[in-house]
Write a protein that holds these residues in place. Sequence first.
Motif, short mmCIF file in Angstrom:
data_model
loop_
_atom_site.label_atom_id
_atom_site.label_comp_id
_atom_site.label_asym_id
_atom_site.label_seq_id
_atom_site.Cartn_x
_atom_site.Cartn_y
_atom_site.Cartn_z
N ARG A 148 -31.79 -20.68 -24.15
CA ARG A 148 -33.02 -19.71 -23.74
C ARG A 148 -32.56 -18.73 -22.52
NH1 ARG A 148 -37.71 -19.44 -26.43
NH2 ARG A 148 -38.00 -17.54 -25.40
N MET A 149 -32.10 -19.36 -21.37
CA MET A 149 -31.77 -18.84 -20.19
C MET A 149 -30.05 -18.44 -20.30
SD MET A 149 -34.05 -19.15 -18.20
CE MET A 149 -33.50 -18.80 -16.44
N SER A 150 -29.51 -18.79 -21.41
CA SER A 150 -27.93 -18.36 -21.44
C SER A 150 -27.70 -16.70 -21.22
CB SER A 150 -27.39 -18.98 -22.70
OG SER A 150 -27.78 -18.33 -23.76
N TRP A 151 -28.72 -15.99 -21.96
CA TRP A 151 -28.29 -14.72 -21.75
C TRP A 151 -28.17 -13.99 -20.44
CZ3 TRP A 151 -31.16 -10.54 -20.16
CH2 TRP A 151 -32.43 -10.64 -19.74
N ILE A 152 -29.04 -14.72 -19.66
CA ILE A 152 -29.45 -14.28 -18.13
C ILE A 152 -27.99 -14.58 -17.44
CG2 ILE A 152 -30.37 -14.57 -16.06
CD1 ILE A 152 -32.95 -15.02 -17.54
N TRP B 165 -22.73 -12.67 -15.31
CA TRP B 165 -21.44 -12.38 -15.29
C TRP B 165 -20.92 -11.06 -15.57
CZ3 TRP B 165 -17.94 -15.68 -13.30
CH2 TRP B 165 -18.41 -17.01 -13.16
N PHE B 166 -21.39 -10.56 -16.62
CA PHE B 166 -21.23 -8.87 -16.80
C PHE B 166 -21.47 -8.03 -15.46
CE2 PHE B 166 -23.13 -5.12 -18.01
CZ PHE B 166 -22.07 -4.27 -18.64
N GLU B 167 -22.68 -8.36 -14.76
CA GLU B 167 -22.91 -7.55 -13.71
C GLU B 167 -21.90 -7.73 -12.61
OE1 GLU B 167 -27.08 -6.84 -11.42
OE2 GLU B 167 -26.62 -8.87 -11.82
N THR B 168 -21.37 -8.85 -12.63
CA THR B 168 -20.38 -9.25 -11.43
C THR B 168 -18.86 -8.66 -11.88
OG1 THR B 168 -21.43 -11.40 -10.81
CG2 THR B 168 -19.34 -11.07 -10.05
N PHE B 169 -18.62 -8.89 -12.88
CA PHE B 169 -17.39 -8.73 -13.27
C PHE B 169 -16.98 -7.47 -14.17
CE2 PHE B 169 -17.29 -13.31 -12.89
CZ PHE B 169 -16.31 -13.55 -11.76
N ASP C 214 -29.01 -11.66 -7.47
CA ASP C 214 -29.31 -12.03 -9.01
C ASP C 214 -28.84 -13.30 -9.05
OD1 ASP C 214 -30.87 -10.06 -10.04
OD2 ASP C 214 -28.89 -8.60 -10.62
N TYR C 215 -27.45 -13.59 -8.93
CA TYR C 215 -26.85 -14.71 -9.00
C TYR C 215 -27.59 -16.05 -8.41
CZ TYR C 215 -23.44 -18.73 -8.40
OH TYR C 215 -22.73 -19.90 -8.57
N ARG C 216 -28.01 -15.95 -6.84
CA ARG C 216 -28.45 -16.89 -6.36
C ARG C 216 -30.15 -17.33 -7.08
NH1 ARG C 216 -26.62 -20.55 -3.13
NH2 ARG C 216 -28.50 -20.75 -2.28
N ILE C 217 -30.84 -16.20 -7.52
CA ILE C 217 -32.05 -16.46 -7.87
C ILE C 217 -32.05 -16.88 -9.53
CG2 ILE C 217 -34.11 -15.13 -8.49
CD1 ILE C 217 -33.71 -13.44 -6.42
N ASN C 218 -31.21 -16.36 -10.31
CA ASN C 218 -31.42 -16.57 -11.52
C ASN C 218 -30.49 -17.69 -12.21
OD1 ASN C 218 -33.10 -14.25 -12.40
ND2 ASN C 218 -31.46 -13.16 -11.43
N THR C 219 -29.74 -18.51 -11.34
CA THR C 219 -28.76 -19.47 -11.65
C THR C 219 -29.46 -20.74 -11.79
OG1 THR C 219 -26.83 -18.46 -10.64
CG2 THR C 219 -26.55 -20.77 -11.32
N TYR D 88 -35.33 -6.72 -16.02
CA TYR D 88 -36.23 -7.55 -15.22
C TYR D 88 -37.44 -8.00 -15.98
CZ TYR D 88 -40.28 -8.28 -12.27
OH TYR D 88 -41.42 -8.72 -11.87
N ARG D 89 -38.17 -7.18 -17.01
CA ARG D 89 -39.46 -7.74 -17.82
C ARG D 89 -38.78 -8.72 -18.64
NH1 ARG D 89 -43.56 -8.44 -16.42
NH2 ARG D 89 -44.16 -8.64 -18.42
N ARG D 90 -37.72 -8.59 -19.12
CA ARG D 90 -37.16 -9.50 -20.55
C ARG D 90 -36.80 -10.80 -19.67
NH1 ARG D 90 -31.46 -9.25 -23.96
NH2 ARG D 90 -31.92 -11.41 -25.23
N MET D 91 -36.23 -10.92 -18.51
CA MET D 91 -36.03 -12.12 -17.62
C MET D 91 -37.31 -12.93 -17.47
SD MET D 91 -32.94 -10.98 -14.76
CE MET D 91 -31.46 -10.90 -15.19
N GLN D 92 -38.32 -12.00 -16.86
CA GLN D 92 -39.66 -12.67 -16.62
C GLN D 92 -40.29 -13.21 -18.08
OE1 GLN D 92 -39.57 -13.06 -13.51
NE2 GLN D 92 -41.03 -11.72 -12.84
N ARG D 93 -40.22 -12.55 -18.97
CA ARG D 93 -40.68 -12.95 -20.21
C ARG D 93 -39.88 -14.35 -20.57
NH1 ARG D 93 -41.02 -7.54 -21.96
NH2 ARG D 93 -38.79 -7.96 -23.12
N THR D 94 -38.57 -14.39 -20.57
CA THR D 94 -38.01 -15.32 -20.89
C THR D 94 -38.46 -16.93 -20.00
OG1 THR D 94 -35.95 -14.41 -21.37
CG2 THR D 94 -35.62 -16.58 -20.73
N ASN D 95 -38.60 -16.67 -18.49
CA ASN D 95 -39.48 -17.59 -17.91
C ASN D 95 -40.83 -18.13 -18.41
OD1 ASN D 95 -37.06 -16.75 -16.13
ND2 ASN D 95 -38.38 -17.78 -14.46
#
Length: 203
Positions: A44-48, A53-57, A95-100, A178-185
């Motif tokens: 469920r967290m894999s899309w984040i 990775w998309f954001e970074t590279f 983003d990486y530090r918070i969501n990993t 952001y809202r989708r990330m919060q809903r996932t959590n």
Amino acid sequence: METNNINTNNELEQMRAQLEIMKQKLSRQEIINDSLISRTMSSRMSWIKKYIWFETFVLLPFIAIIYALFTFVFHIPLWLYIIIVVLCIADVYADYRINTTNPADWIAGNLVETAGKLVKMKRLRMIHFAISVLAAIIVFGFLCYTLIANSDSAVMTGSGIGFAVGGCAGLVIAYMIYRRMQRTNDDLIRQIDELANERGENI
């Protein structure tokens, strides 16, 4: 009489053996269920993770190149370009530090502790989003003002307006992510809470 005692003892031993086999099966079944739960929650967290990775590279190099071209074509101050790129790098790093998450977070025995991490992640993500929006409004507002104020043609004015519209669209997309990330959590926290209640544990 002695024969009856022997038969009774044999029956008790058989019952104990059957009970032990049943306990082992239940234990194995619980391990399998825990493993499935852990894998499900991790997926469920894999899309984040994929988004980071998309954001970074992809997204970050694209923004750096595009704004380098804009800087050259529209004579945007170099220091403003550097600020934009540095802020984008800082945003991606945050983003990486918070969501990993770590694989150990999804081990069944750690799920209650993981729920606390997910709550903390939501709080940090909210703070990060608010700071990012404020920084974007200031930087893009100044960028648009610079283009429009120093414009000597309709093209430059139109470009400034275009940057403003693009910036607003970017903020809307960022809010949706952001809202989708919060809903996932929220979904994961609710699942962990239900699992903990079934096992008589407290979050």
